[in-house]
Design a protein around this motif. Structure first.
Motif, short mmCIF file in Angstrom:
data_model
loop_
_atom_site.label_atom_id
_atom_site.label_comp_id
_atom_site.label_asym_id
_atom_site.label_seq_id
_atom_site.Cartn_x
_atom_site.Cartn_y
_atom_site.Cartn_z
N GLU A 53 59.01 61.10 -0.83
CA GLU A 53 59.51 62.14 -1.73
C GLU A 53 60.67 61.62 -2.57
N GLY A 54 61.54 60.82 -1.93
CA GLY A 54 62.66 60.24 -2.67
C GLY A 54 62.18 59.30 -3.76
N LEU A 55 61.18 58.47 -3.42
CA LEU A 55 60.61 57.56 -4.41
C LEU A 55 59.97 58.34 -5.55
N ASN A 56 59.27 59.42 -5.17
CA ASN A 56 58.63 60.26 -6.19
C ASN A 56 59.65 60.83 -7.16
N ARG A 57 60.73 61.36 -6.64
CA ARG A 57 61.77 61.93 -7.50
C ARG A 57 62.39 60.85 -8.38
N TYR A 58 62.61 59.67 -7.79
CA TYR A 58 63.22 58.59 -8.54
C TYR A 58 62.34 58.14 -9.72
N LEU A 59 61.04 57.98 -9.44
CA LEU A 59 60.13 57.53 -10.49
C LEU A 59 59.96 58.59 -11.56
N GLN A 60 59.95 59.86 -11.15
CA GLN A 60 59.85 60.91 -12.14
C GLN A 60 61.09 60.96 -13.02
N THR A 61 62.25 60.65 -12.44
CA THR A 61 63.48 60.58 -13.22
C THR A 61 63.41 59.47 -14.26
N LEU A 62 62.83 58.33 -13.85
CA LEU A 62 62.69 57.21 -14.78
C LEU A 62 61.81 57.56 -15.96
N GLN A 63 60.84 58.45 -15.72
CA GLN A 63 59.88 58.76 -16.77
C GLN A 63 60.42 59.79 -17.75
N GLU B 214 54.57 59.60 -23.76
CA GLU B 214 55.34 59.48 -22.52
C GLU B 214 54.44 59.14 -21.35
N ARG B 215 53.29 59.81 -21.28
CA ARG B 215 52.36 59.52 -20.18
C ARG B 215 51.88 58.07 -20.24
N GLU B 216 51.62 57.59 -21.47
CA GLU B 216 51.14 56.21 -21.63
C GLU B 216 52.22 55.23 -21.21
N LEU B 217 53.47 55.48 -21.60
CA LEU B 217 54.56 54.58 -21.22
C LEU B 217 54.75 54.58 -19.72
N ALA B 218 54.65 55.77 -19.12
CA ALA B 218 54.86 55.86 -17.68
C ALA B 218 53.76 55.15 -16.92
N THR C 120 59.69 47.83 -26.00
CA THR C 120 60.92 48.60 -26.19
C THR C 120 61.79 48.48 -24.94
N GLY C 121 63.07 48.80 -25.11
CA GLY C 121 63.97 48.77 -23.96
C GLY C 121 63.55 49.75 -22.89
N ALA C 122 63.02 50.90 -23.30
CA ALA C 122 62.56 51.90 -22.33
C ALA C 122 61.42 51.34 -21.48
N GLN C 123 60.49 50.65 -22.10
CA GLN C 123 59.37 50.06 -21.35
C GLN C 123 59.87 49.00 -20.36
N LEU C 124 60.81 48.18 -20.81
CA LEU C 124 61.34 47.14 -19.92
C LEU C 124 62.03 47.74 -18.70
N CYS C 125 62.84 48.77 -18.93
CA CYS C 125 63.56 49.39 -17.82
C CYS C 125 62.60 50.06 -16.85
N ARG C 126 61.57 50.70 -17.38
CA ARG C 126 60.57 51.32 -16.51
C ARG C 126 59.85 50.27 -15.68
#
Length: 870
Positions: free
Chosen positions: A496-506, A518-522, A368-374
């Motif tokens: 912390e910035g990386l953490n926030r960024y990755l959580q935003t992506l998820q 969602e957990r599986e995709l992340a 999916t597009g979401a998986q590719l972007c992640r």
């Protein structure tokens, strides 16, 4: 076994004649290296016939080899080596030695056994096997534990570089190959589910071979892990990743020099208490000593605190019978990782009626597009963080992966770096060849074979999963310790910035997907990307890419569709001594031969077919083709007229009449969920359901798989109560769907299924882009015969395979009886009748009017009632 004469088949009871015929045909197929298609209906003892026939051949084959070895040794003028004729001797990993042998031979045999075990541990080149040699070593004191180290991709060497290095630097690959433990002649048995494999093992335990055979059951980590900390993760991917991480923690704990010549010791890493060389070897030997299913093996493993997942893989070489799921055998990468070697061995594929679909499914891939972007965002962050610590070649391949992923996102109408949920696309479905897809994505200049090899050797996907676990989880802290406070603060802010960024992506908009999904995709989007990359390395003619753009980039998708499953089955057929494709209902078999065998290069002379009848008396089955209903309405459920009120009402009248004379349970199959919903709504409004419910309690196939058992239990209890109470209700009526949750693997024996009703013909949706492309591929690449194109034959075969599976739910043993009503005049066509199983087709009667058909049904059940009263 004597040179001349028929083989002897030990059996737990006097076999039926058809079982003896089955075993004779199976024995001949194995002896002469054939590819056999074996059909034996449920209730005829197919599993026992497979076990006793195949193991009888293995017994005789090993005896012949021993006799030939003795003859050769005696012919050389030397002393004949004492070789036991017992079948069980081959189960031991240490060959027996004779007291008459010289000491140097005894010493050699003992040391070879030890060396074989060590070399087996060394031979586990795939990370699935975890380099088990290191497990015997304890972690040393004063070691440096750097949590970052395990995330860094090691220096990468391409295959060409590795070969060159071995050539000029004295590589010892050949020496290691000489030390690998030899695989004894064995039989690999595979089936669809773990429950079916467990049933097969129980049959082996009941067979005369239970004390002599060495059997090893294989399963996934999810099924075989006994570490509760890992098991509770639930997700297959998370269990795999956690297991791999714990093994690596054990391996990587070695002293390391740091600045100033001092060593630092970090927090100890978690290691699995169930994995140790001595425990694994003990459990391996125990596994080979007695026949156990996976549940029994798990209990034993918990008692001994040893890992059954790795112990069973170490037990493969000396095992004689290996029981494992489809995917482990049919997927080359999984086969290699599990230590399965098919060269010169026997493979039995049971429940193989959908083998083509299984192969296509295993080797297809969807993104999916979401998986590719992640995946792109996670890999970009990984590359940025470790840029200074990654070698140039690693950076080059990571850039190539990012470039390809960017191209894939563009194909879906999106752009990396932007929120995929906000990027809108027009709903379009497009089907492309692999080459055209690569051109469209502008990635045709990338060598995907090299990129795929990089994925395999570098394990970048697993590294990335570990990276995300560390920096996108809860309670993240700095992973770089330093005495400089300013540097530490800077690193903390960066983390912390990386953490926030990755959580935003998820995060995705509410309602888009469930928490588990969602957990599986992340956790593993790059795993999905890697699978899609591998799919794109298929030949251009063997597959297609289907693009579905809909709404926005996140929910848009691309799917690789494998059109030629033979390309992945050919190596299996080439390696194996013999392959047996078995099932309760294999008809029609024409697609097996054309799609999987002839296309894989198997000659007609190597293929044998065997189909046996049922053990039931002919009077215990009444198959009827019903061409018209009680009012004379012709029954033909074509797309054009199946939704007409007249057709629905006539179907209701047919079912009402059947419920008046059929005792116990009636199971009615509809061609699709959609049609089932529409016709039941019509019957509810017209009063048909009310009439039916006055005779039978009505049940419907549940929408959720976890509710199937509950519905079946209540269905069974209702029929049992009705048989005892003798009230107004005569049983129960179950509405199900062909290809649904109750059309395969469910047992409607005895009163649970006295009548199976098939409404219409369940043809697949020919408007599906995937199916249309498959038909076009077959029309182009397979020969035309019988007046129909291969594509048209595919449609007919898919329909009749589904029908045969559904009607096979009834008549499960020798004393069982039932009627089968095929409601559609198209079943009367000779070409369609020919695709029914032989034991059903031979007794099928076609009725153009309802009266005679109903009279034969009434007579059938009246006779059965009289027989029961005698």
């Amino acid at each position: 076994m004597e040179e001349a004469g028929a083989p002897h088949f030990p059996f737990p009871y006097q076999p039926y004649p058809i079982q003896e015929q089955f075993m004779q045909a199976l024995y001949g197929a194995l002896e002469h290296g054939k590819v056999g298609i074996f059909e034996s209906p449920t209730g005829t003892g197919k599993s026992l016939s497979l076990i006793c026939g195949a193991l009888s051949w293995l017994r005789d084959h090993e005896e012949k080899r021993r006799q030939e070895a003795d003859r050769l040794l005696q012919g050389d003028g030397g002393t004949s080596l004492s070789i036991s004729s017992s079948l069980s001797t081959t189960t031991s990993s240490t060959p027996p030695s004779s007291s008459a042998e010289p000491d140097w031979i005894t010493d050699f045999v003992q040391k070879k056994a030890e060396r074989d075990f060590v070399s087996k541990l060394k031979s586990c080149e795939d990370d699935e096997a975890v380099k088990l040699l290191q497990l015997s070593k304890d972690p040393q004191e004063g070691e440096l534990n750097n949590p970052e180290e395990e995330l860094i991709v090691a220096e990468y060497e391409s295959d060409d570089e590795s070969k060159t290095k071995n050539k000029f630097c004295g590589g010892d690959d050949d020496d290691e190959d000489d030390l690998l433990e030899e695989h004894v002649t064995k039989i690999y048995y595979c089936s669809r589910t773990h429950s079916q494999l467990a049933q097969f093992v129980h049959e082996v335990q009941k067979s005369p071979f239970s004390q002599d055979i060495s059997l090893v059951p294989l399963g996934s980590r999810q099924n075989m892990c006994v570490n509760e900390e890992v098991r509770r993760l639930g997700s297959v991917q998370r269990i795999n990743d956690r297991c791999m991480e714990m093994q690596k923690n054990k391996h990587d704990q070695r002293p390391k020099e740091v600045e100033g010549g001092k060593r630092k010791r970090g927090a100890p890493k978690a290691v699995c208490p169930y994995v140790g060389a001595q425990g694994l070897q003990t459990l391996r030997d125990t596994v080979l000593g007695a026949v156990r299913d996976i549940e029994q093996l798990l209990s034993l493993a918990r008692e001994t605190r040893s890992c059954p997942y790795y112990a069973t893989r170490l037990a493969i070489p000396p095992a004689q019978l290996v029981v494992l799921p489809y995917q482990t055998v049919l997927h080359e990468g999984t086969r290699r990782a599990s230590g399965v070697q098919l060269k010169g061995q026997v493979l039995i594929i049971d429940e193989a009626h959908n083998l083509s679909d299984v192969l296509s499914c295993i080797h297809s891939s969807e993104l999916t597009g979401a998986q590719l972007c992640r995946a792109h965002s996670q890999l970009a962050q990984y590359s940025e963080r470790y840029r200074s610590r990654l070698k140039a070649k690693n950076l080059m391949y990571i850039k190539q992966i990012l470039f390809v992923v960017e191209g894939l996102v563009r194909v879906l109408g999106g752009k990396v770096g932007q929120n995929p949920h906000s990027q809108t696309t027009q709903p379009v479905t497009e089907l492309l060849t692999i080459n055209n897809f690569l051109f469209k994505a502008q990635i045709d200049n990338i060598n995907l074979f090299k990129v795929q090899r990089y994925f395999e050797k570098s394990m970048i996907s697993r590294k990335l999963c570990g990276f995300i676990e560390k920096y996108a989880g809860t309670g993240v802290t700095s992973h770089t310790q330093t005495s400089h406070t300013q540097t530490a603060n800077k690193e903390n802010r960066r983390t912390e910035g990386l953490n926030r960024y990755l959580q935003t992506l998820q995060k995705s908009p509410p309602g888009q997907q469930g928490a588990a999904e969602e957990r599986e995709l992340a956790a593993s989007p790059m795993m999905q990307v890697e699978g899609f990359f591998m799919a794109l390395t298929n030949a251009n003619t063997d597959g297609r890419v289907v693009l579905h753009t809909q709404g926005n980039v996140a929910v848009s998708s691309m799917k690789f569709l494998l059109l030629n499953p033979a390309v992945h089955f050919s190596q299996v057929l080439k390696d194996c001594r013999a392959v047996i494709i078995a099932g309760g209902t294999m008809q029609p078999v024409s697609d097996f031969k054309q799609e999987l065998l002839f296309s894989a290069g198997v000659g007609a002379e190597r293929i044998i077919e065997f189909s046996c009848g049922h053990v039931i008396p002919p009077e215990n089955i009444l198959p009827i083709v019903l061409c018209s209903g009680p009012s004379g309405q012709e029954l033909e459920f074509t797309f054009q007229n199946r939704d007409t009120p007249h057709m629905m009402e006539e179907t209701g009248r047919v079912l009402s009449n059947l419920c008046n004379v059929v005792p116990g349970g009636v199971v009615c199959f509809f061609p699709s969920y959609d049609y089932s919903r529409r016709i039941l709504e019509n019957w509810d409004a017209s009063g048909v359901l009310a009439r039916l419910s006055s005779k039978k309690k009505i049940f419907q196939e549940p929408k959720k798989a976890n509710q199937v058992e509950k519905v079946l239990n209540e269905f069974s209890r209702t029929i049992q109560r009705c048989a005892v109470d003798a009230g107004t209700l005569s049983g129960a009526l179950l509405f199900s769907v062909v290809g649904g949750k109750m059309s395969e693997g469910i047992n409607f024996s005895d009163d649970l299924g006295r009548c199976i009703v098939m409404v219409g013909m369940p043809y697949p949706n020919i408007k599906s882009p995937e199916l249309k492309e498959k038909m076009a591929y077959l029309d182009k690449n397979l020969p035309h015969s019988g007046g129909r194109s291969p594509g048209q034959a595919l449609i007919e075969n898919l329909c009749m395979k589904a029908v045969n599976q559904s009607i096979g739910r009834a008549i499960r043993h020798r004393e069982d009886y039932a009627c089968i009503v095929l409601c559609d005049r198209r079943y009367s066509r000779p070409a369609t009748l020919a695709k029914l199983p032989d034991w059903i087709r031979a007794h099928t009667h076609t009725h153009t009017s309802f009266g005679p058909a109903f009279a034969s049904l009434r007579r059938f059940f009246m006779e059965k009632k009289k027989q029961q009263q005698l």
